[in-house]
Design an enzyme around this catalytic site. Structure first.
Site, PDB file in Angstrom:
ATOM      1  N   CYS A  89      68.464  25.044 -38.844  1.00 49.28           N
ATOM      2  CA  CYS A  89      69.915  24.914 -38.981  1.00 49.28           C
ATOM      3  C   CYS A  89      70.494  26.253 -39.404  1.00 49.28           C
ATOM      4  CB  CYS A  89      70.221  23.837 -40.027  1.00 49.28           C
ATOM      5  SG  CYS A  89      71.978  23.534 -40.266  1.00 49.28           S
ATOM      6  N   HIS A 105      71.586  15.953 -34.405  1.00 48.91           N
ATOM      7  CA  HIS A 105      71.631  16.915 -35.513  1.00 48.91           C
ATOM      8  C   HIS A 105      73.077  17.335 -35.796  1.00 48.91           C
ATOM      9  CE1 HIS A 105      69.982  20.647 -37.635  1.00 48.91           C
ATOM     10  NE2 HIS A 105      71.251  20.958 -37.442  1.00 48.91           N
ATOM     11  N   GLU A 106      73.813  17.699 -34.746  1.00 46.20           N
ATOM     12  CA  GLU A 106      75.187  18.181 -34.938  1.00 46.20           C
ATOM     13  C   GLU A 106      76.133  17.042 -35.331  1.00 46.20           C
ATOM     14  OE1 GLU A 106      75.538  21.250 -35.312  1.00 46.20           O
ATOM     15  OE2 GLU A 106      73.720  21.933 -34.307  1.00 46.20           O
ATOM     16  N   HIS A 123      75.973  16.498 -38.916  1.00 46.12           N
ATOM     17  CA  HIS A 123      76.829  17.439 -39.665  1.00 46.12           C
ATOM     18  C   HIS A 123      78.245  16.882 -39.838  1.00 46.12           C
ATOM     19  CE1 HIS A 123      74.650  21.098 -40.543  1.00 46.12           C
ATOM     20  NE2 HIS A 123      74.183  21.171 -39.313  1.00 46.12           N
TER      21      HIS A 123
END
Length: 176
Positions: free
Chosen positions: A94, A136-137, A140
């Site tokens: 990351c 993953h994003e 966020h």
């Protein structure tokens, strides 16, 4: 397309839940371009707006290799509609947690709906690395980091390391 500074762990901004984008307009497209420039400069393959301090539900991904033509994707208000039961494991890193990598298990494929940079509703079936990057994003955007998917012991060690680094870089710290 200015390069934006990246927000680094343990900054609490990374734990904020991002707000939905209400209007796709020229300033938002400029932000997407700035995000892509920042991601390419880092270099990385994905970046969420919150990682440059913008708490908006937008992310960019480009999985093209360095010797390939860039293939940028902009995802506005992305939402996972379906996740496969089958799982896959990728070593994730990351840009907000520099130089730390860990294996993370996630659904092997996902179906995502989102707005593109023109504000048109799109759907994507993603598998492999694209599925992992999207998850993953999108994490966020919900204030979740990839280290939240590893053991508590490893996560605590990473957070402790980055808190110490942040403290050591604090203004007014004497170097001797």
């Amino acid at each position: 397309m200015p390069i934006k500074p990246l927000i680094i762990l343990p900054d609490p901004i990374l734990r904020q839940v991002s707000k939905p984008v209400e209007r796709v307009d020229a300033p938002l497209r400029k932000l997407a371009d700035d995000m892509l420039a920042t991601m390419y400069d880092a270099p990385g393959i994905g970046l969420a707006a919150i990682q440059i301090g913008e708490p908006l539900r937008m992310l960019v991904i480009d999985l093209a290799k360095e010797d390939e033509t860039p293939a940028p994707h902009v995802f506005i208000n992305p939402e996972i509609l379906e996740s496969a039961e089958a799982r896959s494991v990728y070593e994730e890193g990351c840009l907000s947690i520099p130089d730390y990598y860990a294996e993370v298990e996630r659904p092997a494929s996902v179906r995502v709906k989102y707005l593109d940079r023109d504000g048109k509703l799109q759907e994507m079936e993603a598998e492999g690395l694209m599925a992992t990057c999207l998850q993953h994003e999108i994490d966020h955007l919900n204030g979740v980091l990839f280290i939240d998917h590893i053991s508590k012991l490893k996560r605590d060690m990473v957070v402790k390391k980055f808190k110490k680094l942040a403290k050591d870089k604090a203004p007014g710290k004497l170097v001797g």
